[in-house]
Write a protein that holds these residues in place. Structure first.
Motif, short mmCIF file in Angstrom:
data_model
loop_
_atom_site.label_atom_id
_atom_site.label_comp_id
_atom_site.label_asym_id
_atom_site.label_seq_id
_atom_site.Cartn_x
_atom_site.Cartn_y
_atom_site.Cartn_z
N TYR A 299 62.84 57.46 51.11
CA TYR A 299 63.39 58.69 50.53
C TYR A 299 64.26 58.30 49.34
CZ TYR A 299 66.82 62.48 49.94
OH TYR A 299 67.65 63.44 49.42
N PHE A 300 64.00 58.91 48.19
CA PHE A 300 64.73 58.65 46.96
C PHE A 300 65.69 59.80 46.67
CE2 PHE A 300 61.17 55.87 46.55
CZ PHE A 300 61.56 54.83 45.72
N SER A 301 66.91 59.46 46.27
CA SER A 301 67.82 60.44 45.71
C SER A 301 67.71 60.31 44.20
CB SER A 301 69.26 60.19 46.17
OG SER A 301 70.13 61.14 45.59
N GLN A 302 66.99 61.23 43.60
CA GLN A 302 66.54 61.10 42.22
C GLN A 302 65.77 59.77 42.08
OE1 GLN A 302 70.51 62.33 40.50
NE2 GLN A 302 69.19 63.74 39.37
N LEU A 303 66.26 58.80 41.35
CA LEU A 303 65.51 57.54 41.19
C LEU A 303 66.07 56.42 42.08
CD1 LEU A 303 65.01 57.54 37.32
CD2 LEU A 303 63.34 58.15 39.09
N LYS A 304 67.04 56.73 42.91
CA LYS A 304 67.67 55.72 43.75
C LYS A 304 67.05 55.72 45.14
CE LYS A 304 72.16 54.26 45.59
NZ LYS A 304 73.62 54.59 45.66
N PRO A 305 66.47 54.58 45.57
CA PRO A 305 65.87 54.53 46.90
C PRO A 305 66.91 54.59 48.01
CG PRO A 305 65.85 52.35 45.92
CD PRO A 305 66.35 53.30 44.85
N ASN A 306 66.46 54.99 49.20
CA ASN A 306 67.30 55.02 50.39
C ASN A 306 68.50 55.94 50.20
OD1 ASN A 306 65.62 53.00 51.66
ND2 ASN A 306 66.62 51.50 50.34
N GLY A 307 68.21 57.16 49.74
CA GLY A 307 69.26 58.15 49.60
C GLY A 307 69.83 58.57 50.94
N HIS A 308 70.94 59.29 50.90
CA HIS A 308 71.62 59.71 52.13
C HIS A 308 70.78 60.72 52.89
CE1 HIS A 308 74.84 60.63 54.90
NE2 HIS A 308 74.69 61.91 54.64
N THR A 309 70.65 60.50 54.18
CA THR A 309 69.88 61.41 55.02
C THR A 309 70.65 61.76 56.28
OG1 THR A 309 68.78 59.57 56.17
CG2 THR A 309 67.66 60.49 54.23
N ALA A 310 70.23 62.83 56.93
CA ALA A 310 70.77 63.18 58.24
C ALA A 310 70.40 62.10 59.25
CB ALA A 310 70.21 64.53 58.69
N ARG A 311 71.16 62.02 60.32
CA ARG A 311 70.96 60.96 61.31
C ARG A 311 69.58 60.99 61.94
NH1 ARG A 311 76.63 60.52 64.79
NH2 ARG A 311 77.97 59.87 63.02
#
Length: 283
Positions: free
Chosen positions: A244-256
């Motif tokens: 999962y990417f947050s814009q172009l950054k991999p490993n964006g914040h996700t729910a548990r």
């Protein structure tokens, strides 16, 4: 992207339209999938693509869409599951599901699985990518397999349903990556950033934010489409399938709940039941 075929759902507006334009300009043949006939044909004509109509509030439309795509294209290189959004007033579809979870998850889940045998064949020859437009809103989402239609939870102007649906996009992508490992199929999800489109325009929160921001709140659709275009087109994403990417950054914040393999498998089974589909037996 020359010679490659890209299917973009929700391609008639917002980041879907911006991505369709960018990928077509880079040489891709783009199948523009939308609900509004005029806008969908307009975008397809503008970029030299092809228009396909489907209303994701109707699973029969999704089945017809899959048939049409399989008939038209012997090969699909990229499937971008981009359609969906926030729905402020609770309502059910003709299939009996809450609209947010159906348009954001059940419909793309069904479409992906109907196309998956062909995509596996295509991936044996060259890599195929499946991309889901998720959101940072996943962080306040919660998947309840006994209440995916939010009949027993607070509605909160649609935000609780939207958070769950965006978490569903990520969990589905993670499980899809596990199920297609080694096949040549790569699956990714991403958060485009807060984009200034018609998304959620009828919610009180976004009406207030746009008023305060003078109607200039958020990224342009073109900026929001950058992660989708990149994930569709770069030769090497550089991150494992399922990321999962947050814009172009991999490993964006996700729910548990994201990253819970047991939950993802159970959620896949629940989604199969919800759409009335099961994988054909393998030899």
């Amino acid at each position: 992207m020359s010679g490659k075929t890209v299917v973009i759902t929700g391609g008639s507006s917002g980041i879907g339209r911006a991505a369709a334009r960018a990928l077509a300009a880079d040489g891709a043949r783009v199948a523009v999938v939308g609900r509004n006939p005029e806008r969908t044909h307009q975008v397809a004509d503008e970029i030299g693509g092809e228009a396909f109509l489907a209303d994701f509030d109707r699973l029969d439309d999704v089945r017809r869409l899959a048939d049409a795509l399989l008939t038209r294209f012997a090969r699909i290189d990229v499937l971008a599951n981009n359609a969906g959004g926030l729905i402020s007033k609770r309502a059910d579809t003709v299939d009996g599901h809450e609209r947010t979870i159906q348009s954001n998850h059940f419909a793309p889940f069904l479409l992906t699985n109907l196309l998956l045998p062909r995509l596996r064949q295509n991936a044996a020859e060259a890599p195929v990518r499946i991309i889901a437009t998720a959101s940072s809103a996943n962080s306040f989402g919660r998947l309840r397999l006994d209440d995916l239609d939010l009949r027993h939870r607070r509605w909160l102007a649609g935000w609780s349903a939207y958070g769950q649906a965006k978490l569903a996009n990520i969990v589905f992508t993670e499980e899809l990556a596990r199920r297609t490992a080694g096949s040549g199929i790569e699956a990714y999800s991403f958060h485009p950033g807060f984009v200034a489109t018609s998304f959620g325009a009828d919610t009180a929160l976004l009406k207030f934010a746009n008023t305060v921001g003078g109607g200039r709140l958020g990224l342009s659709p073109e900026a929001g489409a950058v992660p989708l275009v990149q994930l569709a087109s770069v030769p090497n994403v550089g991150s494992p399938s399922g990321t999962y990417f947050s814009q172009l950054k991999p490993n964006g914040h996700t729910a548990r709940q994201a990253g819970d393999a047991a939950l993802a498998s159970a959620f896949w089974a629940a989604s199969e039941r919800a759409v009335g589909w099961s994988a054909p037996p393998t030899a």
